[in-house]
Design a protein around this motif. Structure first.
Motif, short mmCIF file in Angstrom:
data_model
loop_
_atom_site.label_atom_id
_atom_site.label_comp_id
_atom_site.label_asym_id
_atom_site.label_seq_id
_atom_site.Cartn_x
_atom_site.Cartn_y
_atom_site.Cartn_z
N GLU A 1 -15.57 6.11 -11.43
CA GLU A 1 -14.23 5.70 -11.89
C GLU A 1 -13.53 6.91 -12.49
OE1 GLU A 1 -12.74 2.87 -11.44
OE2 GLU A 1 -14.41 1.63 -10.79
N PRO A 2 -12.24 6.99 -12.41
CA PRO A 2 -11.38 6.15 -11.59
C PRO A 2 -11.50 6.53 -10.11
CG PRO A 2 -10.06 7.80 -12.73
CD PRO A 2 -11.48 7.98 -13.18
N LYS A 3 -11.75 5.55 -9.29
CA LYS A 3 -12.00 5.76 -7.86
C LYS A 3 -10.84 6.47 -7.16
CE LYS A 3 -15.18 1.89 -7.55
NZ LYS A 3 -16.30 2.66 -7.99
N GLU A 4 -9.62 6.22 -7.63
CA GLU A 4 -8.42 6.78 -7.00
C GLU A 4 -8.38 8.31 -7.07
OE1 GLU A 4 -8.16 4.42 -9.59
OE2 GLU A 4 -8.25 2.81 -8.11
N GLU A 5 -9.26 8.91 -7.83
CA GLU A 5 -9.27 10.37 -7.95
C GLU A 5 -10.21 11.05 -6.96
OE1 GLU A 5 -9.82 11.62 -11.99
OE2 GLU A 5 -8.14 10.42 -12.69
N TRP A 6 -10.93 10.27 -6.18
CA TRP A 6 -11.95 10.83 -5.30
C TRP A 6 -11.56 10.66 -3.83
CZ3 TRP A 6 -15.74 13.51 -7.58
CH2 TRP A 6 -15.96 13.27 -8.95
N SER A 7 -11.67 11.75 -3.08
CA SER A 7 -11.35 11.67 -1.64
C SER A 7 -12.32 10.75 -0.91
CB SER A 7 -11.34 13.06 -1.01
OG SER A 7 -12.59 13.69 -1.14
N ALA A 8 -13.55 10.64 -1.41
CA ALA A 8 -14.50 9.70 -0.78
C ALA A 8 -13.93 8.29 -0.79
CB ALA A 8 -15.85 9.74 -1.49
N ILE B 1 -11.66 -7.81 12.11
CA ILE B 1 -12.11 -9.20 12.10
C ILE B 1 -10.98 -10.15 11.69
CG2 ILE B 1 -14.55 -8.67 11.77
CD1 ILE B 1 -14.19 -9.38 8.77
N GLN B 2 -9.76 -9.63 11.76
CA GLN B 2 -8.54 -10.40 11.49
C GLN B 2 -8.45 -10.94 10.08
OE1 GLN B 2 -8.49 -13.26 14.71
NE2 GLN B 2 -7.94 -11.71 16.21
N ASN B 3 -9.07 -10.25 9.14
CA ASN B 3 -8.95 -10.59 7.73
C ASN B 3 -7.87 -9.65 7.16
OD1 ASN B 3 -9.15 -10.83 4.96
ND2 ASN B 3 -11.38 -11.01 4.96
N TYR B 4 -6.62 -10.01 7.45
CA TYR B 4 -5.50 -9.11 7.16
C TYR B 4 -5.21 -8.95 5.68
CZ TYR B 4 -5.10 -9.79 12.15
OH TYR B 4 -5.38 -9.86 13.49
N GLU B 5 -5.44 -9.99 4.89
CA GLU B 5 -5.20 -9.88 3.44
C GLU B 5 -6.13 -8.83 2.82
OE1 GLU B 5 -5.74 -12.82 4.99
OE2 GLU B 5 -3.92 -14.00 4.68
N ASP B 6 -7.41 -8.91 3.14
CA ASP B 6 -8.35 -7.91 2.60
C ASP B 6 -8.10 -6.53 3.20
OD1 ASP B 6 -9.58 -9.65 0.83
OD2 ASP B 6 -11.21 -10.16 2.21
N ALA B 7 -7.66 -6.49 4.45
CA ALA B 7 -7.31 -5.21 5.06
C ALA B 7 -6.18 -4.56 4.27
CB ALA B 7 -6.89 -5.40 6.52
N ILE B 8 -5.15 -5.32 3.96
CA ILE B 8 -4.01 -4.79 3.20
C ILE B 8 -4.47 -4.30 1.83
CG2 ILE B 8 -1.88 -5.47 2.01
CD1 ILE B 8 -1.30 -7.22 4.56
N HIS B 9 -5.27 -5.10 1.15
CA HIS B 9 -5.75 -4.69 -0.17
C HIS B 9 -6.49 -3.35 -0.10
CE1 HIS B 9 -7.46 -4.77 -4.17
NE2 HIS B 9 -8.64 -4.57 -3.62
N SER B 10 -7.42 -3.24 0.83
CA SER B 10 -8.21 -2.01 0.95
C SER B 10 -7.34 -0.82 1.35
CB SER B 10 -9.33 -2.19 1.99
OG SER B 10 -10.25 -3.17 1.56
N LEU B 11 -6.44 -1.04 2.30
CA LEU B 11 -5.58 0.05 2.77
C LEU B 11 -4.60 0.51 1.69
CD1 LEU B 11 -5.07 -1.39 6.33
CD2 LEU B 11 -6.29 0.74 5.78
N GLU B 12 -4.09 -0.43 0.90
CA GLU B 12 -3.21 -0.04 -0.20
C GLU B 12 -3.98 0.78 -1.24
OE1 GLU B 12 0.34 -3.34 -0.19
OE2 GLU B 12 -1.48 -3.85 -1.31
N CYS B 13 -5.24 0.41 -1.49
CA CYS B 13 -6.08 1.21 -2.39
C CYS B 13 -6.26 2.62 -1.82
CB CYS B 13 -7.44 0.55 -2.61
SG CYS B 13 -7.39 -0.92 -3.64
#
Length: 138
Positions: free
Chosen positions: A43-50, A65-77
């Motif tokens: 933490e904070p994860k947002e500081e790591w390129s990994a 797998i067409q789980n677009y809500e979780d896709a959006i969450h992960s991609l926005e992160c």
């Protein structure tokens, strides 16, 4: 910031495991491996390129797998991590995910940003419907 080699290797190993599961179409196992890798990122994860590529891979896997809500969450992160905002693949998948949920204005914005960075070639392997959404902007 530099991550210690041992931790980095553990993360890479889990991601490679996830990739192998994904190749075998065992998506829930792939997601679990990627999530375990993400948990190891300090933490904070947002500081790591990994975190950029793990969140991106998670988003892509959820998209597949067409789980677009979780896709959006992960991609926005992923966008909030190092070099995320200018990553055309992340922008493309985010736009495609919004498209699939019927949020066409958001989809158009992200797809157009991906196009601005990479040009038409980023759409070569994608369904034509995504490019058609932004053709009027070009």
């Amino acid at each position: 910031m530099e991550m210690n080699d041992q931790l980095h290797q553990q993360i890479v190993k889990l991601c490679e495991e996830g990739d192998q599961f994904a190749e075998l179409q065992q998506m829930s196992e792939a997601i679990a491996s990627y999530q375990r890798a993400l948990e190891l990122v300090p933490e904070p994860k947002e500081e790591w390129s990994a975190a950029t590529w793990i969140y991106g891979t998670l988003g892509d896997t959820y998209f597949s797998i067409q789980n677009y809500e979780d896709a959006i969450h992960s991609l926005e992160c992923a966008l909030n991590c190092p070099e995320g905002k200018g990553n055309p693949f992340l922008l493309l998948r985010l736009g495609e995910s919004f498209y699939e949920l019927g949020e066409f204005e958001k989809a158009k914005a992200y797809l157009y940003k991906a196009y601005q960075i990479e040009g038409y070639k980023i759409f070569f392997q994608e369904d034509d419907k995504y490019f058609k959404l932004i053709i009027e902007l070009i």
